[in-house]
Write a protein that holds these residues in place. Sequence first.
Motif, PDB file in Angstrom:
ATOM      1  N   TYR A 135       0.829  -1.210   0.000  1.00  0.00           N
ATOM      2  CA  TYR A 135       0.000   0.000   0.000  1.00  0.00           C
ATOM      3  C   TYR A 135       0.864   1.261   0.000  1.00  0.00           C
ATOM      4  O   TYR A 135       0.515   2.267  -0.622  1.00  0.00           O
ATOM      5  CB  TYR A 135      -0.936   0.007   1.212  1.00  0.00           C
ATOM      6  N   TYR A 136       1.978   1.204   0.706  1.00  0.00           N
ATOM      7  CA  TYR A 136       2.869   2.373   0.728  1.00  0.00           C
ATOM      8  C   TYR A 136       3.428   2.639  -0.674  1.00  0.00           C
ATOM      9  O   TYR A 136       3.421   3.783  -1.160  1.00  0.00           O
ATOM     10  CB  TYR A 136       4.015   2.155   1.717  1.00  0.00           C
ATOM     11  N   SER A 137       3.898   1.583  -1.340  1.00  0.00           N
ATOM     12  CA  SER A 137       4.454   1.750  -2.690  1.00  0.00           C
ATOM     13  C   SER A 137       3.364   2.134  -3.687  1.00  0.00           C
ATOM     14  O   SER A 137       3.608   2.903  -4.617  1.00  0.00           O
ATOM     15  CB  SER A 137       5.161   0.467  -3.135  1.00  0.00           C
ATOM     16  N   LEU A 138       2.156   1.606  -3.480  1.00  0.00           N
ATOM     17  CA  LEU A 138       1.035   1.963  -4.349  1.00  0.00           C
ATOM     18  C   LEU A 138       0.711   3.448  -4.215  1.00  0.00           C
ATOM     19  O   LEU A 138       0.525   4.157  -5.223  1.00  0.00           O
ATOM     20  CB  LEU A 138      -0.191   1.117  -3.986  1.00  0.00           C
ATOM     21  N   GLY A 139       0.648   3.934  -2.957  1.00  0.00           N
ATOM     22  CA  GLY A 139       0.393   5.350  -2.738  1.00  0.00           C
ATOM     23  C   GLY A 139       1.470   6.221  -3.352  1.00  0.00           C
ATOM     24  O   GLY A 139       1.176   7.277  -3.938  1.00  0.00           O
ATOM     25  N   ARG A 140       2.715   5.773  -3.248  1.00  0.00           N
ATOM     26  CA  ARG A 140       3.827   6.523  -3.835  1.00  0.00           C
ATOM     27  C   ARG A 140       3.704   6.594  -5.355  1.00  0.00           C
ATOM     28  O   ARG A 140       3.894   7.659  -5.959  1.00  0.00           O
ATOM     29  CB  ARG A 140       5.150   5.864  -3.448  1.00  0.00           C
ATOM     30  N   ASP A 141       3.361   5.452  -5.984  1.00  0.00           N
ATOM     31  CA  ASP A 141       3.210   5.424  -7.446  1.00  0.00           C
ATOM     32  C   ASP A 141       2.104   6.364  -7.905  1.00  0.00           C
ATOM     33  O   ASP A 141       2.271   7.119  -8.871  1.00  0.00           O
ATOM     34  CB  ASP A 141       2.907   3.999  -7.921  1.00  0.00           C
ATOM     35  N   ILE A 142       0.966   6.294  -7.221  1.00  0.00           N
ATOM     36  CA  ILE A 142      -0.163   7.139  -7.612  1.00  0.00           C
ATOM     37  C   ILE A 142       0.218   8.613  -7.494  1.00  0.00           C
ATOM     38  O   ILE A 142      -0.085   9.425  -8.375  1.00  0.00           O
ATOM     39  CB  ILE A 142      -1.401   6.828  -6.733  1.00  0.00           C
ATOM     40  N   GLN A 143       0.910   8.927  -6.408  1.00  0.00           N
ATOM     41  CA  GLN A 143       1.292  10.316  -6.176  1.00  0.00           C
ATOM     42  C   GLN A 143       2.312  10.798  -7.212  1.00  0.00           C
ATOM     43  O   GLN A 143       2.211  11.913  -7.737  1.00  0.00           O
ATOM     44  CB  GLN A 143       1.877  10.447  -4.765  1.00  0.00           C
ATOM     45  N   GLN A 144       3.292   9.954  -7.510  1.00  0.00           N
ATOM     46  CA  GLN A 144       4.382  10.386  -8.383  1.00  0.00           C
ATOM     47  C   GLN A 144       4.004  10.357  -9.865  1.00  0.00           C
ATOM     48  O   GLN A 144       4.460  11.202 -10.647  1.00  0.00           O
ATOM     49  CB  GLN A 144       5.617   9.516  -8.138  1.00  0.00           C
ATOM     50  N   LYS A 145       3.204   9.392 -10.258  1.00  0.00           N
ATOM     51  CA  LYS A 145       2.847   9.275 -11.677  1.00  0.00           C
ATOM     52  C   LYS A 145       1.755  10.264 -12.099  1.00  0.00           C
ATOM     53  O   LYS A 145       1.581  10.544 -13.279  1.00  0.00           O
ATOM     54  CB  LYS A 145       2.408   7.837 -11.994  1.00  0.00           C
ATOM     55  N   GLN A 146       0.999  10.755 -11.115  1.00  0.00           N
ATOM     56  CA  GLN A 146       0.006  11.805 -11.368  1.00  0.00           C
ATOM     57  C   GLN A 146      -1.050  11.404 -12.405  1.00  0.00           C
ATOM     58  O   GLN A 146      -1.529  12.235 -13.174  1.00  0.00           O
ATOM     59  CB  GLN A 146       0.708  13.091 -11.825  1.00  0.00           C
TER      60      GLN A 146
END
Length: 348
Positions: free
Chosen positions: A43-54
Amino acid sequence: MAKQKSNILPQDYTTWVCELKKRYAQSQIKASIAVNGELIGFYYSLGRDIQQKQFQNTYGSGFYKKLSEDLRREIPNAKGFSPTTLKYAVYFYDLYKDFVDGQNRPQLVDDLKKIPWGHHRFIIDSCKGSPKKALFFVKKTIENNWSRSVLLTFLDTDLYEREGRAVTNFTTTLPKAQGDLARELTRDPYCFDFVEVRGDFEERELKDALLKNIEMFMMELGRGFAYMGREYRLMVGETEQFLDMLFYNTRLHCYVVVEVKTGKFEPAYIGQLSTYVVAVNHLLKTPEDKPTLGILVCKDKDEILAQYSLEGTVNPIAISEFELAKIYPKDFKSSLPSIKELEDGLRG
């Protein structure tokens, strides 16, 4: 004639089967912890991907719904991909990213993985924008093995803001390590929301209510408290002394005398509590125990007066206030119908 086999199993076989049962249960617990840890990391990596990939900028308000549908289609047997959960993954990343990303913080990552996702969602709801507060509750949940309901209770009582806030003289009366830990265990104010009393309650009524809810009371006192007794009798010379409440703290390895006063703080209370602390040191404390602590809990206090009062004693004492939520009107009991009145009403 063939000899029949006995249905009675040997003792070592029965013992072995019981041992297998225990080992299997332990394996299940370890597997559950491992799975939870991997899920939290995902979930942490998923949140990071969503945030960074925009990608949400491309798909707009329908992004989370689209991602949820796509993930469910690609991973049909998996759970935990609702639009709400995906949003929480982003909140989760946002809350801790400054403490995790780009820093060597393996212990922090391990701690985050030790509590279930449902606990994290409660913490996220209460601690958005305050990672230090969130990590405080992560640590407390791990230390005390809090269930979701207990965690939610303490999130609602501003524990982060209250812990370690009591007026104390621990820095001058205790060694630094013990003084720091003792101060951390104090709270100001103590939250007695679980107590139900009338507006004109007396001291004994409050103490009765606290002891009636002893489990909640000890949770509010903090970690490591063991209840030793109320109106605890000590024979000091030829005089009987009765302590409001006596506890033993297994983290501090010392006795703790708790005195509860329903009025405003008065300096004379310190003299009384200090006497009790000295008496416990003489009569109950063993060489293995650390110095006894005193905690005075009042309805109200003048901070400066409290601090000045503590400077006059060499015994470690803390002074806190308490808060109540459920205070009924003074005439609450008299306004209720009696059993006889209820019976007469039913007959009529």
